[in-house]
Design a protein around this motif. Structure first.
Motif, PDB file in Angstrom:
ATOM      1  N   UNK A   1     113.156  88.290  84.736  1.00  0.00           N
ATOM      2  CA  UNK A   1     114.594  87.269  84.506  1.00  0.00           C
ATOM      3  C   UNK A   1     114.214  86.061  85.613  1.00  0.00           C
ATOM      4  N   UNK A   2     113.870  86.565  86.730  1.00  0.00           N
ATOM      5  CA  UNK A   2     113.863  85.477  87.846  1.00  0.00           C
ATOM      6  C   UNK A   2     112.524  84.531  87.384  1.00  0.00           C
ATOM      7  N   UNK A   3     111.392  85.085  86.882  1.00  0.00           N
ATOM      8  CA  UNK A   3     110.226  84.281  86.700  1.00  0.00           C
ATOM      9  C   UNK A   3     110.682  83.213  85.642  1.00  0.00           C
ATOM     10  N   UNK A   4     111.470  83.692  84.503  1.00  0.00           N
ATOM     11  CA  UNK A   4     111.893  82.886  83.279  1.00  0.00           C
ATOM     12  C   UNK A   4     112.735  81.819  83.909  1.00  0.00           C
ATOM     13  N   UNK A   5     113.691  82.181  84.796  1.00  0.00           N
ATOM     14  CA  UNK A   5     114.411  80.965  85.425  1.00  0.00           C
ATOM     15  C   UNK A   5     113.725  80.215  86.184  1.00  0.00           C
TER      16      UNK A   5
ATOM     17  N   UNK B   1     108.827  76.119  88.859  1.00  0.00           N
ATOM     18  CA  UNK B   1     107.948  76.891  89.574  1.00  0.00           C
ATOM     19  C   UNK B   1     107.037  77.688  88.476  1.00  0.00           C
ATOM     20  N   UNK B   2     105.907  77.674  88.726  1.00  0.00           N
ATOM     21  CA  UNK B   2     104.772  78.359  87.937  1.00  0.00           C
ATOM     22  C   UNK B   2     104.366  79.731  88.712  1.00  0.00           C
ATOM     23  N   UNK B   3     104.816  80.736  87.983  1.00  0.00           N
ATOM     24  CA  UNK B   3     104.435  82.204  88.552  1.00  0.00           C
ATOM     25  C   UNK B   3     104.631  83.152  87.394  1.00  0.00           C
ATOM     26  N   UNK B   4     104.100  84.262  87.584  1.00  0.00           N
ATOM     27  CA  UNK B   4     104.195  85.495  86.663  1.00  0.00           C
ATOM     28  C   UNK B   4     105.229  86.385  87.334  1.00  0.00           C
ATOM     29  N   UNK B   5     105.640  87.430  86.709  1.00  0.00           N
ATOM     30  CA  UNK B   5     106.486  88.402  87.354  1.00  0.00           C
ATOM     31  C   UNK B   5     105.789  89.303  88.340  1.00  0.00           C
TER      32      UNK B   5
END
Length: 492
Positions: free
Chosen positions: A176-180, A187-191
């Protein structure tokens, strides 16, 4: 004319994997085309009407995206001529950076000696086991009934995941944080790159332990966040103060002031305490500096959700192709302080060492609040709460500034903050900061000061106050100002 509809549609489909509003997806797609050099500086973009028609979106969607990218410095709109990719004098455009160097994998060799030792240990495995002017959110506005309902639902669905916690954090919360972050912060990131922690201070402690050695130099905003400074001091780091102006950290002074610095700590979206926003030009210069020096950028994004006069500015992390940015976020300011949930976005290769170190410190963040927060976000309550509080705080900021001019203008000049939960006010007429604090205390008012946030006693040091407005109703804020003005009047 660029961008072609086919290219845009492809990028929009990629952005759709993160969800989010179409206008945000279009912003991200255009930002990427410009940052990677597919739309060179000075190139004319299609009109909003034409682009909307060819990409199959509404004209309002395109207009909203163009306006935000103009605000961020990517576009220039000229009356009667059209919309163009910004012609800047960027010394370090992203599309001309050394991609070979930027794409070099971050390996465990980047860790400090202490960090490598902690990584080798593997850590441990735990089992089953507001008064006036304080800078706080208004917790009375938090939707406690919704939180209570979600807590009861989580408690009725106890599973082994809630008993044997993952030191990195619940996978569903990290997702959820990665999607937000992708849809709202750029921000470019994966969980897998997200570590759930109890606080930003804990994140800073881990960074200092695992990536820096005692005696290393850290570039630091001057003035800057006192809590972070204390944490780094405790880790034995040396500071290289770098001045701040209306556009944030003076990146042109980094080489002069911070030669050999292993990292730089910045609050770019809403500089603490001045409220300045780091310009796009300086963000790119900062990334270049970190790449050239093999240094880290510690980006503390502590309250960027609350921006009132424009949309939140995208994070530095999303601009960095090299993985040199360590991105910190917290829910303490957005929801409520006692929640004690923060997060750190890292290069994935560093995660085993950070998870091991975290497990040695306190095991993991409490699992029940993580599970509740995950549902709070997935069901849309989180973004709805942010929108509601943003509107509330905007009104309180405006009322606060009006009351300040009415009661305190003879004693201090208040800055007009674009966001955040506080204002900075600079003393007038040679007033002594310490004396104002004493006078306020006589009226039972706590008056946080600006002077303590500066390094040394240089000419750049300014006296003043930091005044929180978010937790106060306009009536309570004005009543406190009247009392403070009465106390200050006696100082002459």
């Amino acid at each position: 004319m660029r961008p072609t509809p086919a290219t845009l549609i492809t990028l929009l489909e990629q952005e759709d994997s993160h969800g989010g509003l179409l206008t945000l997806r279009l912003q991200n797609a255009l930002r990427r085309l410009i940052a990677e050099g597919h739309i060179p500086p000075g190139d004319r973009l299609p009109s909003s009407r034409l682009l909307a028609h060819e990409a199959g979106v509404s004209r309002d969607t395109v207009e909203s995206a163009y306006q935000q990218l103009e605000l961020e410095g990517y576009l220039q709109r000229r009356s009667g001529s059209g919309t163009f990719a910004a012609e800047t004098d960027h010394a370090f455009p992203l599309h001309k950076m050394d991609r070979k160097r930027a794409n070099t994998p971050i390996t465990a060799s980047a860790l400090s000696a202490r960090g490598r030792e902690v990584a080798r240990s593997g850590g441990v495995q735990d089992h089953n086991d507001a008064h006036p002017f304080v800078i706080l959110p208004d917790v009375e506005q938090f939707p406690s009934a919704i939180w209570r309902s979600l807590t009861n639902r989580v408690l009725s669905d106890i599973s082994p995941r809630l008993l044997y916690a993952d030191a990195q954090g619940l996978p569903e919360l990290r997702s959820e944080i990665a999607r937000y972050l992708a849809t709202h912060r750029g921000v470019t990131c994966r969980p897998e790159q997200i570590l759930i922690l109890n606080s930003s201070q804990q994140a800073l402690g881990l960074i200092a332990t695992l990536l820096l050695e005692p005696g290393d130099t850290l570039a630091f905003e001057n003035p800057g966040f006192h809590g972070a400074r204390l944490g780094f001091e405790g880790a034995g780091l040396r500071f290289a103060p770098v001045p701040v102006d209306r556009d944030g950290l003076r990146t042109d002074r980094l080489t002069e002031r911070a030669a050999g610095a292993k990292a730089v700590y910045v609050t770019p979206s809403h500089q603490y305490p001045t409220g300045a926003t780091l310009s796009l030009e300086r963000r790119l210069a900062l990334i270049h500096w970190a790449n050239e020096n093999g240094s880290w950028i510690i980006e503390d994004d502590y309250d960027s959700e609350f921006r009132y006069d424009s949309r939140p500015i995208s994070a530095i992390q999303g601009l960095d192709p090299s993985g040199r940015v360590l991105y910190l976020g917290t829910f303490s300011k957005v929801l409520f302080p006692s929640l004690r949930i923060a997060y750190l976005v890292l290069p994935e290769s560093l995660m085993p060492a950070f998870v091991a170190a975290r497990s040695l410190i306190d095991g993991h963040t409490a699992t029940l609040p993580q599970a509740v927060l995950s549902r709070f976000m997935s069901e849309g309550h989180f973004t709805a709460h942010i929108r509601r509080m943003r509107d509330l705080y905007r009104g309180r900021r405006d009322a606060f500034l009006t009351a300040f001019e009415k009661h305190l203008a003879p004693y201090a000049q208040a800055q007009h903050p674009a966001g955040g939960l506080h204002i900075a006010a600079y003393l007038r007429n040679g007033l002594d900061e310490a004396e104002t604090v004493k006078a306020a205390a006589a009226e039972k008012i706590e008056l946080p000061t600006l002077g303590r946030l500066y390094f040394g006693r240089t000419g750049a040091r300014k006296s003043g106050w930091l005044l929180g407005f978010a937790a106060l109703s306009p009536h309570r804020a004005e009543a406190a100002m009247r009392r403070l003005a009465r106390a200050l009047k006696a100082l002459g």
